[in-house]
Design a protein around this motif. Structure first.
Motif, PDB file in Angstrom:
ATOM      1  N   LYS A  24       0.831  -1.206   0.000  1.00 16.71           N
ATOM      2  CA  LYS A  24       0.000   0.000   0.000  1.00 16.71           C
ATOM      3  C   LYS A  24       0.859   1.247   0.000  1.00 16.71           C
ATOM      4  O   LYS A  24       0.598   2.213  -0.728  1.00 16.71           O
ATOM      5  CB  LYS A  24      -0.946  -0.017   1.197  1.00 16.71           C
ATOM      6  N   GLU A  25       1.884   1.247   0.838  1.00 14.28           N
ATOM      7  CA  GLU A  25       2.800   2.390   0.901  1.00 14.28           C
ATOM      8  C   GLU A  25       3.479   2.618  -0.438  1.00 14.28           C
ATOM      9  O   GLU A  25       3.616   3.765  -0.894  1.00 14.28           O
ATOM     10  CB  GLU A  25       3.854   2.132   1.978  1.00 14.28           C
ATOM     11  N   LYS A  26       3.908   1.553  -1.091  1.00 12.69           N
ATOM     12  CA  LYS A  26       4.670   1.687  -2.330  1.00 12.69           C
ATOM     13  C   LYS A  26       3.806   2.090  -3.511  1.00 12.69           C
ATOM     14  O   LYS A  26       4.201   2.924  -4.328  1.00 12.69           O
ATOM     15  CB  LYS A  26       5.384   0.360  -2.631  1.00 12.69           C
ATOM     16  N   SER A  81      -4.182   3.280  -6.060  1.00 11.49           N
ATOM     17  CA  SER A  81      -3.797   2.118  -6.871  1.00 11.49           C
ATOM     18  C   SER A  81      -4.015   0.818  -6.102  1.00 11.49           C
ATOM     19  O   SER A  81      -4.480  -0.179  -6.664  1.00 11.49           O
ATOM     20  CB  SER A  81      -2.322   2.229  -7.284  1.00 11.49           C
ATOM     21  N   PHE A  82      -3.685   0.846  -4.817  1.00 11.83           N
ATOM     22  CA  PHE A  82      -3.846  -0.348  -3.997  1.00 11.83           C
ATOM     23  C   PHE A  82      -5.322  -0.730  -3.886  1.00 11.83           C
ATOM     24  O   PHE A  82      -5.689  -1.901  -3.986  1.00 11.83           O
ATOM     25  CB  PHE A  82      -3.242  -0.096  -2.617  1.00 11.83           C
ATOM     26  N   GLU A  83      -6.185   0.258  -3.702  1.00 10.47           N
ATOM     27  CA  GLU A  83      -7.619  -0.014  -3.610  1.00 10.47           C
ATOM     28  C   GLU A  83      -8.173  -0.535  -4.928  1.00 10.47           C
ATOM     29  O   GLU A  83      -9.088  -1.363  -4.946  1.00 10.47           O
ATOM     30  CB  GLU A  83      -8.364   1.245  -3.160  1.00 10.47           C
ATOM     31  N   LEU A  84      -7.633  -0.038  -6.035  1.00  8.45           N
ATOM     32  CA  LEU A  84      -8.062  -0.537  -7.345  1.00  8.45           C
ATOM     33  C   LEU A  84      -7.704  -2.019  -7.491  1.00  8.45           C
ATOM     34  O   LEU A  84      -8.521  -2.818  -7.973  1.00  8.45           O
ATOM     35  CB  LEU A  84      -7.405   0.276  -8.461  1.00  8.45           C
TER      36      LEU A  84
END
Length: 545
Positions: free
Chosen positions: A514-516, A521-524
């Motif tokens: 998530k941090e990276k 984008s992570f939620e997608l």
């Protein structure tokens, strides 16, 4: 060396050929003693956590008996395994943390069942049942993952694709493609292609003990990727079964048909579904035309600058293109007994000093005129950066032994040494800073070897692959590794390196995703997974922590 006991933890944790285990020779022992400060007396101590006890698993099968009967009806009793040994065998890959746990007889992520489906229809039915009953399921090949990517923390189904789904489906010589089932191993695929005069071009260090499906799921890279590309450059189409249905694309060289769904599965690590078939590009086998070279530089910085100039030179691509930094070069020289030899003294007299010099390995395949032309251009470019050709023999020897170094892990761990690798990628403008700062972090630990090489090269950047060897805290080896590894990942990210270049993410690196990537984008990614895997049964914990 054959194990005296059957079904031991060591049989599960050790690398590669089950009938072979490496031992350190006297030169290797002396080198390790000198580099990491182990007294001679400690080299001969009893093996540290050898893992030689027979496996006994305290964790019972957690699935209700009616579910076990249902799965047995689907695939047949002969395709279900439940023994302690099989459950432990399918509980882990080759991540250092998993290996250390196995040495301590800790099995934290065993499956309840190992199922070996015979066809795709069975896979479809199994996924439907797992979705309905909310049973975790992990597709598995030969479990050579080094990112903690194949275990089942909450139990469930290990879906072994290697037993039956391991066939060539079709070969198209006109279009130069092969379609194969995902459970086929690297050597089997390559042997078939070689018989037709072709090669797959994908040779990761795990080549002998990995599968086509695993290459795709982990988004891997082979040792000749600079010329042939990473696996995502080779795949033209695939077929995958998800809990929500079948995903399959048609095979074209390129197309413009809206969103491209296929790349979602390249690097998905079993979190979206089960890849069952892959169509990939193949190339003509031209080993007889291969041109090799090895060049020594006075330092890693000049070697990297020469490499960048070559890859940006627009005169052609080497297939194997690799440089070892000063420490990796010196360790190799010492392990092979080169240090202090006549040739070593001659190189030193020319200014190629120990603990500074770096080696470049080059191998080019293709048309004979092309291979010699590219090698000559690299040599002439290297001269501008102080590079000196030392013949082709070192590269030939490296190619002959390229799958061998992984066997060194066991004898090093037997000495109580923490030995592992981590890899990243960066743009050329940031390569040197990233290399120096990661080395600084690793070398801050006393008596630590830190070797690094570049082995996957692009016009805009390259990978950095670090190997470290250091004495472990024998009172708390797992905790020691976890703390050191976390700081290492943090250092890479703080210096603008990628979270991974080709090993993948698994559960080992998932906490940083998530941090990276950034929250949106992570939620997608999570939304896509939710659509294909509504109940989150596909390899839970991998990629998404």
């Amino acid at each position: 060396m054959k194990s005296k006991l059957k079904n031991t933890y060591r049989q599960v944790l050790r690398w590669g050929n089950p009938h072979y285990e490496e031992k350190l020779n006297e030169q290797g022992k002396k080198t390790i003693q000198d580099l990491v400060g182990i007294p001679v007396t400690e080299v001969n101590l009893p093996t540290f956590l050898p893992g030689e006890k027979e496996i006994t698993l305290d964790k019972p099968i957690g699935l209700p008996p009616k579910y076990v009967l249902e799965f047995t009806d689907i695939v047949g009793a002969e395709n279900i395994k439940t023994s302690d040994f099989d459950r432990v065998k399918h509980s882990a890959g080759k991540f250092y943390g998993e290996l250390m746990q196995l040495r301590q007889e800790q099995v934290l992520t065993p499956p309840d069942l190992i199922i070996t489906p015979s066809d795709e229809a069975q896979i479809e039915t199994i996924l439907q049942r797992c979705q309905q009953w909310k049973i975790p399921v992990v597709p598995q090949g030969l479990r050579s993952s080094v990112t903690k990517g194949v275990g089942l923390p909450d139990g469930g189904i290990a879906l072994d694709l290697t037993a039956h789904l391991n066939q060539i489906i079709s070969f198209d010589e006109v279009s130069q493609t092969v379609t194969a089932q995902s459970g086929i191993t690297g050597p089997t695929l390559e042997k078939f292609l070689n018989s037709k005069g072709y090669t797959c071009g994908h040779f990761p260090q795990s080549f002998e003990f990995s599968t086509l499906g695993g290459w795709v799921a982990a988004k891997g890279a082979g040792q000749c990727s600079t010329g042939y590309g990473k696996i995502e450059d080779m795949v033209l189409s695939l077929k995958a079964y998800t809990p929500s249905g079948i995903i399959q694309n048609e095979t074209y060289p390129k197309s413009a048909q809206g969103f491209d769904i296929m790349p979602l599965f390249i690097g998905s690590e079993g979190t979206l579904g089960v890849i069952t078939q892959v169509t990939m590009k193949v190339r003509k086998l031209t080993i007889k035309n291969r041109s090799n070279a090895c060049i020594i530089f006075k330092d890693f910085e000049n070697a990297a600058a020469a490499m960048r100039t070559c890859i940006q030179g627009q005169f052609g691509l080497p297939h194997l293109f690799r440089i070892s930094d000063h420490e990796e070069t010196e360790v190799a020289f010492r392990m092979k007994g080169f240090e202090g030899s006549f040739s070593d003294k001659a190189l030193q007299a020319l200014g190629y000093k120990p603990n500074s010099r770096a080696l470049m390995f080059i191998s080019v395949e293709g048309d004979k005129d092309y291979t010699s032309f590219v090698v000559d251009k690299i040599k002439s470019t290297a001269k501008k950066f102080g590079g000196r050709s030392i013949g082709s023999k070192p590269t030939r020897k490296w190619l002959e032994q390229r799958y061998h170094s992984a066997y060194m892990r066991e004898p090093l761990m037997d000495l109580g040494l923490m030995t592992d690798t981590i890899e990243t990628a960066a743009m050329w403008a940031n390569i040197e800073k990233l290399w120096k700062n990661v080395r600084t972090y690793i070398k801050a630990r006393p008596n630590t070897v830190c070797m690094c090489h570049i082995s996957h090269v692009y016009e805009n950047g390259a990978n950095l692959y670090f190997t470290f060897i250091t004495p472990t805290d024998k009172t708390a080896p797992s905790e020691d590794y976890k703390t050191f590894h976390a700081g290492l990942v943090d250092t890479i990210l703080a210096n603008k390196g990628s979270l991974s270049h080709h090993h993948g993410i698994g559960r080992a690196l998932a906490p940083w995703m998530k941090e990276k990537l950034g929250e949106r984008s992570f939620e997608l990614m999570k939304s896509i997974k939710k659509d294909l895997d509504p109940n989150g049964v596909m390899n839970p914990g991998a990629l998404f922590d």
